[in-house]
Write an enzyme that holds these catalytic residues in place. Structure first.
Site, mmCIF file in Angstrom:
data_model
loop_
_atom_site.group_PDB
_atom_site.id
_atom_site.type_symbol
_atom_site.label_atom_id
_atom_site.label_comp_id
_atom_site.label_asym_id
_atom_site.label_seq_id
_atom_site.Cartn_x
_atom_site.Cartn_y
_atom_site.Cartn_z
ATOM 1 N N PRO A 18 0.855 -1.192 0.000
ATOM 2 C CA PRO A 18 0.000 0.000 0.000
ATOM 3 C C PRO A 18 0.883 1.231 0.000
ATOM 4 O O PRO A 18 1.872 1.283 0.741
ATOM 5 C CB PRO A 18 -0.767 -0.113 1.319
ATOM 6 C CG PRO A 18 0.072 -0.983 2.182
ATOM 7 C CD PRO A 18 0.833 -1.900 1.281
ATOM 8 N N VAL A 20 0.326 5.513 -0.281
ATOM 9 C CA VAL A 20 -0.492 6.695 -0.522
ATOM 10 C C VAL A 20 -0.009 7.382 -1.793
ATOM 11 O O VAL A 20 1.193 7.503 -2.014
ATOM 12 C CB VAL A 20 -0.406 7.656 0.684
ATOM 13 C CG1 VAL A 20 -0.958 9.024 0.349
ATOM 14 C CG2 VAL A 20 -1.148 7.067 1.873
ATOM 15 N N CYS A 116 1.769 3.393 9.917
ATOM 16 C CA CYS A 116 2.056 4.743 9.413
ATOM 17 C C CYS A 116 2.498 5.658 10.573
ATOM 18 O O CYS A 116 1.743 5.890 11.518
ATOM 19 C CB CYS A 116 0.828 5.327 8.720
ATOM 20 S SG CYS A 116 1.177 6.958 8.037
HETATM 21 C C1 FNR Z 1 4.345 4.345 1.925
HETATM 22 N N1 FNR Z 1 4.050 3.376 2.885
HETATM 23 C C2 FNR Z 1 2.747 3.086 3.199
HETATM 24 N N2 FNR Z 1 2.449 2.019 4.013
HETATM 25 C C3 FNR Z 1 1.158 1.677 4.263
HETATM 26 O O1 FNR Z 1 0.922 0.700 4.948
HETATM 27 N N3 FNR Z 1 0.142 2.412 3.713
HETATM 28 C C4 FNR Z 1 0.360 3.475 2.904
HETATM 29 O O2 FNR Z 1 -0.580 4.084 2.390
HETATM 30 C C5 FNR Z 1 1.707 3.855 2.651
HETATM 31 N N4 FNR Z 1 2.009 4.949 1.856
HETATM 32 C C6 FNR Z 1 3.291 5.145 1.411
HETATM 33 C C7 FNR Z 1 3.551 6.119 0.440
HETATM 34 C C8 FNR Z 1 4.834 6.264 -0.049
HETATM 35 C C9 FNR Z 1 5.081 7.283 -1.110
HETATM 36 C C10 FNR Z 1 5.875 5.462 0.444
HETATM 37 C C11 FNR Z 1 7.279 5.588 -0.080
HETATM 38 C C12 FNR Z 1 5.641 4.522 1.427
HETATM 39 C C13 FNR Z 1 5.121 2.512 3.423
HETATM 40 C C14 FNR Z 1 5.368 1.349 2.478
HETATM 41 O O3 FNR Z 1 4.217 0.562 2.275
HETATM 42 C C15 FNR Z 1 6.462 0.433 3.009
HETATM 43 O O4 FNR Z 1 6.091 -0.061 4.255
HETATM 44 C C16 FNR Z 1 7.822 1.132 3.140
HETATM 45 O O5 FNR Z 1 8.106 1.963 2.047
HETATM 46 C C17 FNR Z 1 8.924 0.079 3.236
HETATM 47 O O6 FNR Z 1 8.893 -0.800 2.125
HETATM 48 P P1 FNR Z 1 9.945 -0.666 0.918
HETATM 49 O O7 FNR Z 1 9.760 0.686 0.343
HETATM 50 O O8 FNR Z 1 11.309 -0.806 1.533
HETATM 51 O O9 FNR Z 1 9.640 -1.784 -0.022
#
Ligand code: FNR
Length: 490
Positions: A18, A20, A116
């Protein structure tokens, strides 16, 4: 894994996390094209979702969840129905359940975000704030598990100590969730901090439900083969990818990454096809372009203020025109079909192709008022308006019943108020009555009545002033309430 007769397999899978602003329909479809097994939507807040109604969009072939002011909060389609997990932000079990019930037939699973760390989430008790309230976590998750027939999951971050983390995940497991996604960082840790693979591993060993390892983008995950390496290092059942997929969604492709130019073109095509908001499309493309934002193409993208300008920046201008024309033609065909069906259904309704234009009327006179006034004068029952909204384009049409006859405009309107005014005009015109328009030769009885009332009110004021010896008033401005006509201004 079978959960209440529905299968959503979290074992050995690659998952679009997920995100945003990133996790909207075009990105999810692209991730599926490139081999993601499951896609999560961006986190959507329960209160916002509860304002939405479900609308089948026949032009786009999507299901939309739309706010009263017509904003699409969640858009999904048949292609992803068995693959998309709806992620919500919630701090209240009953609200979470109400949202889950609203969307459960359109998605494969429901996830609650408990990771978050941003203030907008934690200040409402949502996101990472939930991690310090395990009772609430338990309440939300068990309410969802009991209340819906789709798999429920949650996404957490790790706690300050391993012991606390393991206690929490065991408690979560007991609620009956189908899987748990673990972002292997503490809530105060940022993406540049190393992900704690050892803690994810300890969690995977402590629970028997699938654990989805997350947090490996950049340091651990750069290409497809890294996904399996990260899974093995964390002993997880599957791997969830966020940033690496945002930078290039072909990360899910077994045969290796595809060039960004091709990926961006495919992404834009989905964005136009599914009428994605241009600002969101632009944001996602900027994330893909990253270092290349200073190139001529990057600068064009930066300057783009519409989907068309984005398409032009990527030499997809012709595609844009063709797709928009195709969708418009489909909308027109559907409109005609719907109209024919309606006319066949109710041949007794008198129809005229009429729209209400407020500029053609004096400020306080509307066709509805004229019709009401005429009914009163003729001692008829008040006009009754029945308004429907067409799902295909969410336009309105109203049928007014006067003296057992029905009238409506053959044209659809943007609002209920406009549709009612149009129906009133059809009725007035069919009965040969004055419509109250500016410059109408026949004076509307309402205008006449207004003038008489204005004169009377003016006289009353003068009498009052004479009695009280007060200063003379300006000529009174008669409001709708004073002439006792329902306020129905457009
Ligand atoms: C996120 N992340 C995030 N997590 C979640 O549970 N819901 C969300 O809506 C979001 N939104 C979001 C937007 C953006 C632009 C980023 C970069 C990250 C966190 C994401 O899902 C994840 O947990 C982290 O980025 C770590 O995973 P990666 O990036 O190392 O694969």
């Amino acid at each position: 894994m079978i959960v209440n007769n529905l299968t959503l397999c979290y074992q050995g899978k690659v998952i679009l996390a997920p995100m945003v602003r990133v996790g909207t329909l075009p990105m999810r479809l692209l991730a599926l094209d490139y081999g993601a097994d499951i896609v999560y939507c961006e986190e959507l807040i329960d209160i916002k979702m509860l304002q939405c109604k479900r609308v089948v969009n026949e032009v786009l072939d999507t299901v939309d969840f739309v706010t009263p002011d017509e904003r699409v909060v969640f858009r999904t389609c048949e292609r992803e129905r068995n693959k998309v997990v709806f992620q919500m932000g919630s701090a209240d079990a009953e609200r979470a359940l109400a949202v889950a019930k609203l969307i459960e037939n359109d998605v494969a699973g429901v996830d609650v975000n408990m990771g978050c760390p941003k203030e907008y989430s934690t200040k409402g008790g949502m996101g990472a704030a939930l991690l310090s309230d395990p009772d609430k976590i338990e309440k939300i998750l068990s309410t969802l598990v009991k209340g819906i027939c789709k798999p429920v999951t949650c996404k957490i971050r790790i706690l300050p100590t391993l012991e606390d983390t393991l206690n929490l995940v065991k408690r979560i497991e007991r609620t009956g969730v189908a899987a748990i996604a673990v972002h292997g960082r503490k809530k105060e840790e940022r993406p540049q901090h190393p992900v704690h693979c050892d803690i994810i591993k300890a969690i995977a060993e402590a629970v028997s439900i699938p654990v989805i390892a997350n947090g490996g983008s950049h340091d651990h995950i750069k290409v497809y083969s890294d996904l399996e390496a990260f899974r093995q290092e964390t002993s997880a059942s599957s791997v969830m990818v966020a940033r690496a997929a945002m930078w290039n969604p072909s990360i899910f492709r077994k045969e290796g990454l595809q060039p960004l130019e091709k990926i961006m073109q495919e992404y834009i095509k989905y964005a136009v096809r599914y009428d994605n908001h241009y600002a969101n499309t632009k944001y996602c493309l900027c994330q893909m372009l990253r270092e290349q934002l200073e190139t001529p193409q990057g600068r064009k993208l930066h300057a783009a203020q519409s989907s068309q300008e984005i398409c032009d920046a990527f030499e997809l201008g012709t595609f844009y025109e063709e797709m928009v024309a195709e969708l418009a033609a489909k909308a027109a065909t559907l409109q005609i079909q719907a109209q024919e069906e309606e006319e066949a259904e109710d041949p007794d309704v008198i129809r005229m192709a009429i729209k209400f234009d407020k500029r053609q009327y004096p400020p306080q006179i509307t066709p509805k008022m004229c019709l009401l006034e005429w009914c009163r004068k003729e001692k008829l029952a008040q006009p009754v308006y029945e308004t429907i909204q067409r799902p295909v384009d969410r336009l309105f049409r109203s049928i007014v019943t006067v003296s057992e006859h029905k009238y409506c405009s053959a044209l659809w309107d943007k609002s209920k108020k406009l549709a009612e005014q149009a129906a009133a005009i059809v009725c007035l015109r069919s009965l040969g009555l004055p419509e109250g328009k500016l410059g109408d030769n026949t004076q509307s009885p309402l205008m006449h009545k207004r003038k008489v009332e204005e004169r009377e009110l003016w006289k009353d004021r003068e009498n009052e002033e004479a009695l009280s010896g007060g200063a003379p008033h300006k000529k009174p401005h008669l409001t709708l309430a004073t002439n006792n006509i329902a306020p129905d201004r457009p």
